[in-house]
Design a protein around this motif. Structure first.
Motif, PDB file in Angstrom:
ATOM      1  N   ASP A 174       9.415   7.891   5.776  1.00  0.00           N
ATOM      2  CA  ASP A 174       9.552   8.806   6.915  1.00  0.00           C
ATOM      3  C   ASP A 174      10.489   8.232   7.962  1.00  0.00           C
ATOM      4  O   ASP A 174      11.250   8.976   8.594  1.00  0.00           O
ATOM      5  CB  ASP A 174       8.172   9.073   7.539  1.00  0.00           C
ATOM      6  CG  ASP A 174       7.277   9.872   6.601  1.00  0.00           C
ATOM      7  OD1 ASP A 174       7.816  10.473   5.648  1.00  0.00           O
ATOM      8  OD2 ASP A 174       6.048   9.909   6.816  1.00  0.00           O
TER       9      ASP A 174
ATOM     10  N   PRO B  58       0.841  -1.214   0.000  1.00  0.00           N
ATOM     11  CA  PRO B  58       0.000   0.000   0.000  1.00  0.00           C
ATOM     12  C   PRO B  58       0.875   1.264   0.000  1.00  0.00           C
ATOM     13  O   PRO B  58       1.973   1.305   0.549  1.00  0.00           O
ATOM     14  CB  PRO B  58      -0.797  -0.123   1.301  1.00  0.00           C
ATOM     15  CG  PRO B  58      -0.739  -1.576   1.660  1.00  0.00           C
ATOM     16  CD  PRO B  58       0.564  -2.086   1.162  1.00  0.00           C
ATOM     17  N   TYR B  59       0.303   2.269  -0.619  1.00  0.00           N
ATOM     18  CA  TYR B  59       1.074   3.513  -0.752  1.00  0.00           C
ATOM     19  C   TYR B  59       1.351   4.190   0.592  1.00  0.00           C
ATOM     20  O   TYR B  59       2.409   4.801   0.788  1.00  0.00           O
ATOM     21  CB  TYR B  59       0.332   4.500  -1.666  1.00  0.00           C
ATOM     22  CG  TYR B  59       0.346   4.088  -3.118  1.00  0.00           C
ATOM     23  CD1 TYR B  59       1.536   4.065  -3.833  1.00  0.00           C
ATOM     24  CD2 TYR B  59      -0.829   3.714  -3.761  1.00  0.00           C
ATOM     25  CE1 TYR B  59       1.546   3.680  -5.173  1.00  0.00           C
ATOM     26  CE2 TYR B  59      -0.824   3.326  -5.088  1.00  0.00           C
ATOM     27  CZ  TYR B  59       0.388   3.313  -5.801  1.00  0.00           C
ATOM     28  OH  TYR B  59       0.401   2.949  -7.107  1.00  0.00           O
ATOM     29  N   ASP B  60       0.389   4.094   1.526  1.00  0.00           N
ATOM     30  CA  ASP B  60       0.629   4.758   2.817  1.00  0.00           C
ATOM     31  C   ASP B  60       1.772   4.100   3.578  1.00  0.00           C
ATOM     32  O   ASP B  60       2.502   4.756   4.308  1.00  0.00           O
ATOM     33  CB  ASP B  60      -0.646   4.781   3.656  1.00  0.00           C
ATOM     34  CG  ASP B  60      -1.218   3.374   3.854  1.00  0.00           C
ATOM     35  OD1 ASP B  60      -0.759   2.454   3.162  1.00  0.00           O
ATOM     36  OD2 ASP B  60      -2.119   3.241   4.703  1.00  0.00           O
ATOM     37  N   ARG B  61       1.951   2.756   3.398  1.00  0.00           N
ATOM     38  CA  ARG B  61       3.071   2.068   4.037  1.00  0.00           C
ATOM     39  C   ARG B  61       4.379   2.467   3.387  1.00  0.00           C
ATOM     40  O   ARG B  61       5.422   2.591   4.055  1.00  0.00           O
ATOM     41  CB  ARG B  61       2.889   0.556   3.952  1.00  0.00           C
ATOM     42  CG  ARG B  61       1.782   0.037   4.873  1.00  0.00           C
ATOM     43  CD  ARG B  61       1.723  -1.468   4.832  1.00  0.00           C
ATOM     44  NE  ARG B  61       3.017  -2.033   5.206  1.00  0.00           N
ATOM     45  CZ  ARG B  61       3.323  -3.347   5.074  1.00  0.00           C
ATOM     46  NH1 ARG B  61       2.425  -4.174   4.581  1.00  0.00           N
ATOM     47  NH2 ARG B  61       4.509  -3.797   5.430  1.00  0.00           N
TER      48      ARG B  61
ATOM     49  N   LEU C  66      -5.272  11.782  -2.829  1.00  0.00           N
ATOM     50  CA  LEU C  66      -4.175  11.493  -1.925  1.00  0.00           C
ATOM     51  C   LEU C  66      -4.190  10.014  -1.583  1.00  0.00           C
ATOM     52  O   LEU C  66      -5.164   9.492  -1.049  1.00  0.00           O
ATOM     53  CB  LEU C  66      -4.292  12.338  -0.646  1.00  0.00           C
ATOM     54  CG  LEU C  66      -3.179  12.162   0.386  1.00  0.00           C
ATOM     55  CD1 LEU C  66      -1.826  12.592  -0.178  1.00  0.00           C
ATOM     56  CD2 LEU C  66      -3.508  12.927   1.662  1.00  0.00           C
ATOM     57  N   LEU C  67      -3.061   9.351  -1.856  1.00  0.00           N
ATOM     58  CA  LEU C  67      -2.946   7.920  -1.587  1.00  0.00           C
ATOM     59  C   LEU C  67      -2.086   7.645  -0.364  1.00  0.00           C
ATOM     60  O   LEU C  67      -2.185   6.561   0.230  1.00  0.00           O
ATOM     61  CB  LEU C  67      -2.342   7.210  -2.807  1.00  0.00           C
ATOM     62  CG  LEU C  67      -3.113   7.381  -4.117  1.00  0.00           C
ATOM     63  CD1 LEU C  67      -2.389   6.673  -5.250  1.00  0.00           C
ATOM     64  CD2 LEU C  67      -4.541   6.839  -3.982  1.00  0.00           C
ATOM     65  N   GLY C  68      -1.237   8.597   0.033  1.00  0.00           N
ATOM     66  CA  GLY C  68      -0.384   8.395   1.200  1.00  0.00           C
ATOM     67  C   GLY C  68       0.435   9.640   1.460  1.00  0.00           C
ATOM     68  O   GLY C  68       0.704  10.435   0.568  1.00  0.00           O
ATOM     69  N   GLY C  69       0.788   9.820   2.746  1.00  0.00           N
ATOM     70  CA  GLY C  69       1.609  10.968   3.101  1.00  0.00           C
ATOM     71  C   GLY C  69       0.772  12.142   3.567  1.00  0.00           C
ATOM     72  O   GLY C  69      -0.452  12.045   3.742  1.00  0.00           O
TER      73      GLY C  69
ATOM     74  N   ALA D 295       4.266  13.210  -0.506  1.00  0.00           N
ATOM     75  CA  ALA D 295       2.929  12.601  -0.607  1.00  0.00           C
ATOM     76  C   ALA D 295       2.843  11.870  -1.941  1.00  0.00           C
ATOM     77  O   ALA D 295       3.483  12.244  -2.923  1.00  0.00           O
ATOM     78  CB  ALA D 295       1.849  13.667  -0.512  1.00  0.00           C
TER      79      ALA D 295
ATOM     80  N   VAL E 100       5.056   5.403   2.123  1.00  0.00           N
ATOM     81  CA  VAL E 100       5.414   6.726   2.645  1.00  0.00           C
ATOM     82  C   VAL E 100       5.896   6.630   4.085  1.00  0.00           C
ATOM     83  O   VAL E 100       6.842   7.306   4.493  1.00  0.00           O
ATOM     84  CB  VAL E 100       4.225   7.699   2.519  1.00  0.00           C
ATOM     85  CG1 VAL E 100       4.532   9.024   3.197  1.00  0.00           C
ATOM     86  CG2 VAL E 100       3.863   7.916   1.066  1.00  0.00           C
ATOM     87  N   ALA E 101       5.235   5.773   4.891  1.00  0.00           N
ATOM     88  CA  ALA E 101       5.629   5.621   6.294  1.00  0.00           C
ATOM     89  C   ALA E 101       7.048   5.082   6.399  1.00  0.00           C
ATOM     90  O   ALA E 101       7.836   5.516   7.262  1.00  0.00           O
ATOM     91  CB  ALA E 101       4.640   4.709   7.020  1.00  0.00           C
TER      92      ALA E 101
END
Length: 435
Positions: free
Chosen positions: A71, A62-65, A91-94, A83, A67-68
């Motif tokens: 970070d 997943p895109y949010d993972r 917005l898919l992540g960030g 992002a 980005v995480a």
């Protein structure tokens, strides 16, 4: 010093302007260079992240993972600033998407599935801050050294440029004071050196003319004294031989006395001008000199209808070291001057006051007042305050008085009299100063 300060201030202001402009340009260059470096670093880092994000998206992450993980992996550069946005700008992540500072596509299987965007400005790391601080300290040290160097150069240049002008001013003062023998260092701009040479020629020429003028005055005065004395003897013989009216005899005697006084005054002024006025100092009582002056001029004052008085004389004997004959000549000159202006029924008052180690001789009259602005001109030879004055004056009375006063190391001043006319104040030291 005003010229030097003016030049130094102008040069120092230019130095400050140069340093300020140069320093501002240097700081602007450092700032813009660091900005370009940060953008270049962000672009390289974002390219690498977009490639990693494409691999992770192909693996189904997943895109949010994605980005995480970024970070956590890179919190000081791209962390919290990137992002991932879908093709429809969803917005898919960030962090919440804002204006894109940089944008890179995420390509999976030859197809763009999303975009990686930097949506926040970079935050400087400790290493970046230290680097910028070193840059700023170095620039500040360079600017301070440059300013000190420029101020030193300004001081040197101001001194070098103002020295010929200061020398020229000194020479002009010497010429104005009557010094014809002037010397100077012939250094500086050609125009200023030429001006100094011209001043020296002018001073030498004026000195020769002034010396000749003074010598002529002395010679004329000395030549006048003998025929006037001879004329007086012949007139006395003529008066004895002729039976003339008393008025005629009195007129002849008055004319002879006036010529004699003119010759004596001219002689005294001319000698004083050359610094050769003979003085014989001895103990005298100034009160006695004042009484003698009143007695000597009483008949002329009475004939002119003028009261000659004394006032404020000390009641005790005073001893001072003056030239008695010259002081009597001084009183005669001052009384003679007042009598030319005081109308019939007027007054001339002679006074004496103590002033520390000196004495003030005061002559007041109630003639028409004078312009205080022109008071000092009264002591110039042949100067007349009023063209309509009583005829018969030589115009040398006050010039003679000044010559005698200066010979006694005193001073003479003119002002308005409290009784309505002119006040002449003479301040003489009780004893002449020792050389």
């Amino acid at each position: 010093m005003r010229l030097f300060r003016g030049m130094f201030t102008a040069l120092a202001a230019q130095a400050l302007l140069i340093v300020a402009v140069g320093g501002g340009l240097l700081l602007w260059n450092v700032y813009t260079t660091s900005e370009r470096a940060l953008r270049s670093r962000d672009a390289a880092q974002l390219d690498a992240f977009a490639a990693l994000a494409a691999e992770a998206a192909a693996a189904g992450k997943p895109y949010d993972r994605i980005v995480a993980e970024l970070d956590r992996r890179d919190p000081n550069v791209l962390g919290g600033r990137v992002a991932i946005v879908g093709a429809d700008d969803r917005l898919l992540g960030g962090p919440a998407a804002g204006p894109a500072l940089l944008d890179r596509p995420i390509v999976v299987g030859g197809r763009t599935v999303a975009s990686a965007r930097i949506v926040r400005s970079p935050q400087l790391a400790d290493r970046d801050r230290a680097l910028l601080r070193d840059h700023y300290i170095g620039i500040g040290a360079i600017l301070a050294g440059l300013l000190a160097l420029l101020l030193g150069a300004a001081y040197w240049l101001a001194g070098r440029w103002s020295k010929p002008q200061r020398e020229l001013l000194r020479l002009s003062h010497e010429v104005a004071d009557g010094d014809g023998d002037i010397y100077f260092d012939e250094r500086g701009p050609r125009e200023i050196v030429g001006t100094m040479r011209n001043l020296r020629r002018i001073a030498n020429r004026f000195e020769r003319i002034e010396t000749a003028r003074r010598t002529w005055l002395v010679m004329i005065a000395e030549e006048l004294r003998e025929p006037i004395a001879s004329l007086g003897g012949h007139l006395s013989e003529l008066q004895e031989a002729l039976t003339a009216e008393p008025e005629f005899k009195a007129a002849i005697e008055a004319d002879q006395n006036r010529l004699a006084r003119m010759a004596e005054d001219l002689h005294a002024v001319a000698l004083a001008d050359l610094g050769r006025l003979p003085l014989r100092f001895a103990d005298v009582d100034p009160r006695a000199l004042i009484h003698n002056a009143v007695y000597s001029h009483a008949k002329r004052a009475e004939a002119a209808g003028v009261r000659l008085e004394t006032s404020n004389l000390p009641p005790y004997t005073i001893l001072v070291k003056w030239d008695a004959e010259r002081i009597e000549q001084l009183f005669g000159a001052l009384i003679e001057n007042s009598m030319r202006y005081v109308p019939r029924g007027g007054r001339i008052v002679l006074g004496l006051e103590s002033q520390r180690d000196a004495w003030r001789l005061i002559v007041d009259d109630n003639a028409p007042g004078i312009d205080v602005q022109l008071a000092q001109q009264l002591f110039e030879p042949f100067y007349r305050a009023n063209a309509k004055e009583t005829p018969g004056g030589s115009g040398l009375s006050l010039a003679t008085a000044r010559a005698i006063v200066e010979g006694h190391h005193g001073r003479i001043e003119a002002s308005n009299s409290p009784i309505g006319g002119l006040r002449i104040t003479v301040v003489l030291p009780a004893t002449p100063p020792m050389a």
